[in-house]
Design a protein around this motif. Structure first.
Motif, short mmCIF file in Angstrom:
data_model
loop_
_atom_site.label_atom_id
_atom_site.label_comp_id
_atom_site.label_asym_id
_atom_site.label_seq_id
_atom_site.Cartn_x
_atom_site.Cartn_y
_atom_site.Cartn_z
N GLU A 177 -51.59 6.35 -2.13
CA GLU A 177 -52.32 6.96 -0.94
C GLU A 177 -52.34 8.50 -0.61
O GLU A 177 -53.31 9.01 -0.49
CB GLU A 177 -51.84 6.09 0.49
N LEU A 178 -51.19 9.01 -0.88
CA LEU A 178 -50.98 10.32 -0.95
C LEU A 178 -51.63 11.15 -1.80
O LEU A 178 -52.19 12.23 -1.47
CB LEU A 178 -49.21 10.74 -0.58
N GLN A 179 -51.46 10.81 -2.99
CA GLN A 179 -52.04 11.36 -4.10
C GLN A 179 -53.59 11.37 -3.91
O GLN A 179 -54.40 12.18 -4.33
CB GLN A 179 -51.50 10.80 -5.25
N HIS A 180 -54.26 10.21 -3.77
CA HIS A 180 -55.47 9.83 -3.62
C HIS A 180 -55.99 11.04 -2.36
O HIS A 180 -57.02 11.69 -2.39
CB HIS A 180 -55.96 8.67 -3.37
N GLY A 181 -55.16 11.07 -1.29
CA GLY A 181 -55.70 11.86 -0.15
C GLY A 181 -55.42 13.31 -0.43
O GLY A 181 -56.36 13.97 0.02
N ARG A 182 -54.83 13.62 -1.25
CA ARG A 182 -54.54 15.05 -1.51
C ARG A 182 -55.71 15.63 -2.56
O ARG A 182 -56.14 16.63 -2.32
CB ARG A 182 -53.47 15.24 -2.36
N LEU A 183 -55.88 14.68 -3.35
CA LEU A 183 -57.20 14.85 -4.12
C LEU A 183 -58.38 15.05 -3.54
O LEU A 183 -59.29 15.67 -3.68
CB LEU A 183 -57.30 13.82 -5.38
N ALA A 184 -58.54 13.95 -2.53
CA ALA A 184 -59.80 13.91 -1.90
C ALA A 184 -59.93 15.28 -0.92
O ALA A 184 -61.03 15.91 -0.70
CB ALA A 184 -59.69 12.78 -0.77
N MET A 185 -58.77 15.81 -0.20
CA MET A 185 -59.03 17.15 0.44
C MET A 185 -59.18 18.20 -0.29
O MET A 185 -60.41 19.03 0.01
CB MET A 185 -57.49 17.36 0.99
#
Length: 210
Positions: A177-185
């Motif tokens: 979730e953190l990695q996907h969130g970072r990419l999304a930001m």
């Protein structure tokens, strides 16, 4: 699109007020390195040394803020595509919304702002009540403390029952979730910048490259 405004505003982090910062210690650095979310090749990535300068409580608020903004960014990225794909549809404000997603918010009726404010207010109030210590109970030099039994980002919302019971599997899911969130930001910031530069929608850009 109207959704973009709601998603952007949902990222408010008023509850993450800065707290008293102690001198860095080896224990605090180790605590930062133990947080989930580190993957090769970057590993424990903290070039500005923010974790080394933070208290344990501050690290927890950093993680809460990262999760909140990451989740909003993931929704925002989807909002860009959906908003631009359905623009001009009769069900969307009587087909009056068009153009790049960053211009949609200026085209929605004024009354819609009341809905946005009410939704965000309810969501933020619920999150604050669940995770934060009452301001009246916080030390003067440590505002915005999270509750001891609160896990950053755990709002108890799991309608599909996806949260693993095994601690190791849960840590893996947290990292994903953190990695996907970072990419999304990064993606959301890129979408905003690209549309602001040339006035073209993201879908228009992608289709022109095909």
């Amino acid at each position: 699109m109207k959704t973009i405004a709601a998603l952007a505003l949902l990222a408010s982090a008023s509850a993450f007020a800065p707290s008293h910062i102690n001198k860095p210690t080896t224990a605090l650095q180790a605590s930062g390195e133990s947080l989930v979310g580190a993957l090769a090749p970057a590993g424990y990535f903290d070039p500005l040394g923010l974790a080394e300068k933070a208290t344990e409580e501050t690290l927890q608020r950093y993680r809460e803020a990262e999760l909140a903004h990451g989740r909003v960014a993931m929704l925002a990225v989807i909002g860009f595509f959906v908003g631009e794909q359905v623009e001009g549809s009769a069900f969307l404000f009587d087909a009056s919304i068009s153009g790049p997603a960053i211009t949609h918010i200026t085209q929605v009726p004024d009354g819609f702002w009341a809905v946005i404010i009410a939704f965000i207010g309810a969501a933020e109030a619920s999150r604050a009540e669940l995770g934060w210590v009452d301001p009246a109970d916080c030390p003067v030099d440590q505002p915005g403390l999270l509750k001891d039994d609160y896990l950053p980002g755990d709002l108890g919302f799991d309608p599909l029952g996806l949260k693993p019971e095994d601690p190791e599997e849960f840590a893996i899911m947290q990292t994903k979730e953190l990695q996907h969130g970072r990419l999304a930001m990064l993606a959301a910031a890129g979408f905003l910048a690209q549309e602001a530069v040339d006035g073209k929608g993201i879908i228009e850009h992608l289709t022109s490259m095909a």
